[in-house]
Design a protein around this motif. Structure first.
Motif, mmCIF file in Angstrom:
data_model
loop_
_atom_site.group_PDB
_atom_site.id
_atom_site.type_symbol
_atom_site.label_atom_id
_atom_site.label_comp_id
_atom_site.label_asym_id
_atom_site.label_seq_id
_atom_site.Cartn_x
_atom_site.Cartn_y
_atom_site.Cartn_z
ATOM 1 N N THR A 95 0.840 -1.210 -0.184
ATOM 2 C CA THR A 95 -0.247 0.043 -0.138
ATOM 3 C C THR A 95 0.779 1.190 0.025
ATOM 4 O O THR A 95 0.741 2.159 -0.556
ATOM 5 N N ARG A 96 1.938 1.274 0.688
ATOM 6 C CA ARG A 96 2.802 2.456 0.785
ATOM 7 C C ARG A 96 3.538 2.610 -0.549
ATOM 8 O O ARG A 96 3.583 3.845 -1.257
ATOM 9 N N GLU A 97 3.732 1.654 -1.216
ATOM 10 C CA GLU A 97 4.454 1.426 -2.605
ATOM 11 C C GLU A 97 3.432 2.160 -3.531
ATOM 12 O O GLU A 97 3.840 2.907 -4.556
ATOM 13 N N VAL A 98 1.956 1.793 -3.529
ATOM 14 C CA VAL A 98 1.124 2.256 -4.393
ATOM 15 C C VAL A 98 0.794 3.666 -4.076
ATOM 16 O O VAL A 98 0.581 4.291 -4.988
ATOM 17 N N LYS A 99 0.903 4.080 -2.768
ATOM 18 C CA LYS A 99 0.520 5.441 -2.487
ATOM 19 C C LYS A 99 1.564 6.490 -3.164
ATOM 20 O O LYS A 99 1.448 7.615 -3.685
ATOM 21 N N ALA A 100 2.727 5.978 -3.094
ATOM 22 C CA ALA A 100 4.002 6.546 -3.559
ATOM 23 C C ALA A 100 3.809 6.618 -5.086
ATOM 24 O O ALA A 100 4.171 7.792 -5.583
ATOM 25 N N GLY A 101 3.504 5.719 -5.615
ATOM 26 C CA GLY A 101 3.424 5.646 -7.225
ATOM 27 C C GLY A 101 2.434 6.484 -7.610
ATOM 28 O O GLY A 101 2.694 7.342 -8.485
ATOM 29 N N VAL A 102 1.208 6.685 -7.010
ATOM 30 C CA VAL A 102 0.086 7.620 -7.323
ATOM 31 C C VAL A 102 0.298 9.025 -7.041
ATOM 32 O O VAL A 102 0.025 9.803 -7.683
ATOM 33 N N ARG A 103 1.349 9.218 -5.853
ATOM 34 C CA ARG A 103 1.646 10.722 -5.748
ATOM 35 C C ARG A 103 2.220 11.179 -6.926
ATOM 36 O O ARG A 103 1.965 12.369 -7.024
ATOM 37 N N ARG A 104 3.192 10.575 -7.299
ATOM 38 C CA ARG A 104 4.022 10.977 -8.354
ATOM 39 C C ARG A 104 3.346 10.941 -9.779
ATOM 40 O O ARG A 104 4.072 11.505 -10.644
ATOM 41 N N ALA A 105 2.276 10.337 -9.794
ATOM 42 C CA ALA A 105 1.583 10.192 -11.342
ATOM 43 C C ALA A 105 0.325 10.944 -11.475
ATOM 44 O O ALA A 105 -0.523 11.027 -10.925
ATOM 45 N N ALA A 106 0.530 11.998 -12.392
ATOM 46 C CA ALA A 106 -0.347 12.722 -12.812
ATOM 47 C C ALA A 106 -1.694 11.900 -13.568
ATOM 48 O O ALA A 106 -1.322 11.044 -14.009
ATOM 49 N N GLY A 107 -2.756 12.470 -13.001
ATOM 50 C CA GLY A 107 -4.168 11.751 -13.570
ATOM 51 C C GLY A 107 -4.260 10.329 -12.976
ATOM 52 O O GLY A 107 -5.089 9.688 -13.296
ATOM 53 N N VAL A 108 -3.756 10.113 -11.827
ATOM 54 C CA VAL A 108 -4.063 8.806 -11.189
ATOM 55 C C VAL A 108 -4.235 9.087 -9.882
ATOM 56 O O VAL A 108 -3.784 9.889 -8.963
ATOM 57 N N ARG A 109 -5.276 8.587 -9.510
ATOM 58 C CA ARG A 109 -5.870 8.833 -8.063
ATOM 59 C C ARG A 109 -6.146 7.658 -7.488
ATOM 60 O O ARG A 109 -6.357 6.270 -7.882
ATOM 61 N N LEU A 110 -6.356 7.618 -6.071
ATOM 62 C CA LEU A 110 -6.273 6.474 -5.101
ATOM 63 C C LEU A 110 -7.542 6.976 -4.207
ATOM 64 O O LEU A 110 -7.489 7.727 -3.360
ATOM 65 N N LEU A 111 -8.469 5.817 -4.080
ATOM 66 C CA LEU A 111 -9.622 5.820 -3.192
ATOM 67 C C LEU A 111 -9.668 4.808 -2.260
ATOM 68 O O LEU A 111 -9.603 3.784 -2.562
ATOM 69 N N PRO A 112 -10.184 4.889 -1.009
ATOM 70 C CA PRO A 112 -10.540 3.783 -0.201
ATOM 71 C C PRO A 112 -11.455 3.100 -0.680
ATOM 72 O O PRO A 112 -12.341 3.391 -1.396
ATOM 73 N N GLU A 113 -11.521 1.678 -0.114
ATOM 74 C CA GLU A 113 -12.736 0.932 -0.532
ATOM 75 C C GLU A 113 -14.230 1.611 -0.239
ATOM 76 O O GLU A 113 -14.164 2.665 0.579
ATOM 77 N N MET A 114 -15.281 1.458 -1.078
ATOM 78 C CA MET A 114 -16.361 2.051 -0.988
ATOM 79 C C MET A 114 -17.424 0.941 -0.538
ATOM 80 O O MET A 114 -17.421 -0.503 -0.744
ATOM 81 N N ALA A 115 -18.753 1.486 -0.223
ATOM 82 C CA ALA A 115 -19.750 0.573 -0.178
ATOM 83 C C ALA A 115 -20.158 -0.034 -1.579
ATOM 84 O O ALA A 115 -19.923 0.624 -2.568
ATOM 85 N N GLN A 116 -20.527 -1.286 -1.529
ATOM 86 C CA GLN A 116 -20.602 -2.043 -2.910
ATOM 87 C C GLN A 116 -21.897 -1.200 -3.478
ATOM 88 O O GLN A 116 -21.599 -1.136 -4.851
ATOM 89 N N GLY A 117 -22.969 -0.724 -3.186
ATOM 90 C CA GLY A 117 -23.918 -0.084 -3.863
ATOM 91 C C GLY A 117 -22.877 1.259 -4.532
ATOM 92 O O GLY A 117 -23.606 1.745 -5.690
ATOM 93 N N ASP A 118 -22.426 1.796 -3.726
ATOM 94 C CA ASP A 118 -21.903 3.001 -4.553
ATOM 95 C C ASP A 118 -20.863 2.533 -5.557
ATOM 96 O O ASP A 118 -20.659 3.362 -6.438
ATOM 97 N N LEU A 119 -20.130 1.710 -5.239
ATOM 98 C CA LEU A 119 -19.223 0.823 -6.094
ATOM 99 C C LEU A 119 -19.893 0.780 -7.550
ATOM 100 O O LEU A 119 -19.476 0.943 -8.534
ATOM 101 N N HIS A 120 -21.100 -0.004 -7.388
ATOM 102 C CA HIS A 120 -21.623 -0.381 -8.470
ATOM 103 C C HIS A 120 -22.197 0.735 -9.118
ATOM 104 O O HIS A 120 -22.349 0.961 -10.298
ATOM 105 N N ALA A 121 -22.682 1.867 -8.491
ATOM 106 C CA ALA A 121 -23.151 3.108 -9.115
ATOM 107 C C ALA A 121 -21.972 3.743 -9.901
ATOM 108 O O ALA A 121 -22.087 4.256 -10.827
#
Length: 172
Positions: A95-121
């Motif tokens: 997770t620390r590697e992913v967060k570091a990779g996302v921080r340096r990457a334009a146009g890439v975002r990271l969000l925590p898990e979501m409720a299943q209904g929200d994810l489906h939407a």
């Protein structure tokens, strides 16, 4: 598939059954796509953005970093294109590697898990679902997505491990 199996093993045709994947989807009707984009720090209007979702737990076998550089480059060429990774922090070190990779990457975002209904939407609103898994059984997101929004799908598979066809180019 059953017919092919019965031809191959005619003596067992009464023992061959097809067990379908059981996927139920229930998109949250109150889901706010604009609020989702704000949480992902995407400033463009919803009708002007092209969002690719990668739904996965943050662990090596799901390999979300496989696509980060490609999407970042694509975003620099086409600022309306984003990749949003959504999922729980399963492996703390990775997770620390992913967060570091996302921080340096334009146009890439990271969000925590979501409720299943929200994810489906969210799947209904995204431009495409991407899957970067190194080895995949039957990913629930991959099975759920066509039920909520049957559009384009791209997968990382052994036959596509070089990533040559992983990013469809959308023309506006």
């Amino acid at each position: 598939m059953k017919e092919v199996a019965c031809l191959q093993w005619p003596h067992a045709k009464n023992k061959i059954y097809v067990q379908s994947q059981g996927i139920a989807t229930a998109p949250n009707a109150a889901f706010d796509w604009n609020a989702f984009l704000q949480r992902a720090e995407i400033k463009q209007r919803a009708d002007e953005v092209c969002v690719f979702l990668l739904v996965c737990g943050l662990r090596r076998v799901k390999d979300p970093l496989f696509l980060v550089d490609a999407f970042s480059e694509w975003h620099r060429e086409e600022p309306r294109v984003y990749m949003v990774i959504v999922g729980p922090e399963v492996d703390p070190v990775f997770t620390r590697e992913v967060k570091a990779g996302v921080r340096r990457a334009a146009g890439v975002r990271l969000l925590p898990e979501m409720a299943q209904g929200d994810l489906h939407a969210a799947l209904k609103h995204c431009s495409a679902l991407v899957n970067s898994s190194v080895s995949e059984g039957m990913s629930a997101a991959v099975l759920e997505w066509p039920k909520v929004e049957p559009v384009k799908q791209r997968f990382r598979e052994h036959g596509n491990s070089a990533g040559k066809n992983i990013l469809p180019r959308f023309k506006t």
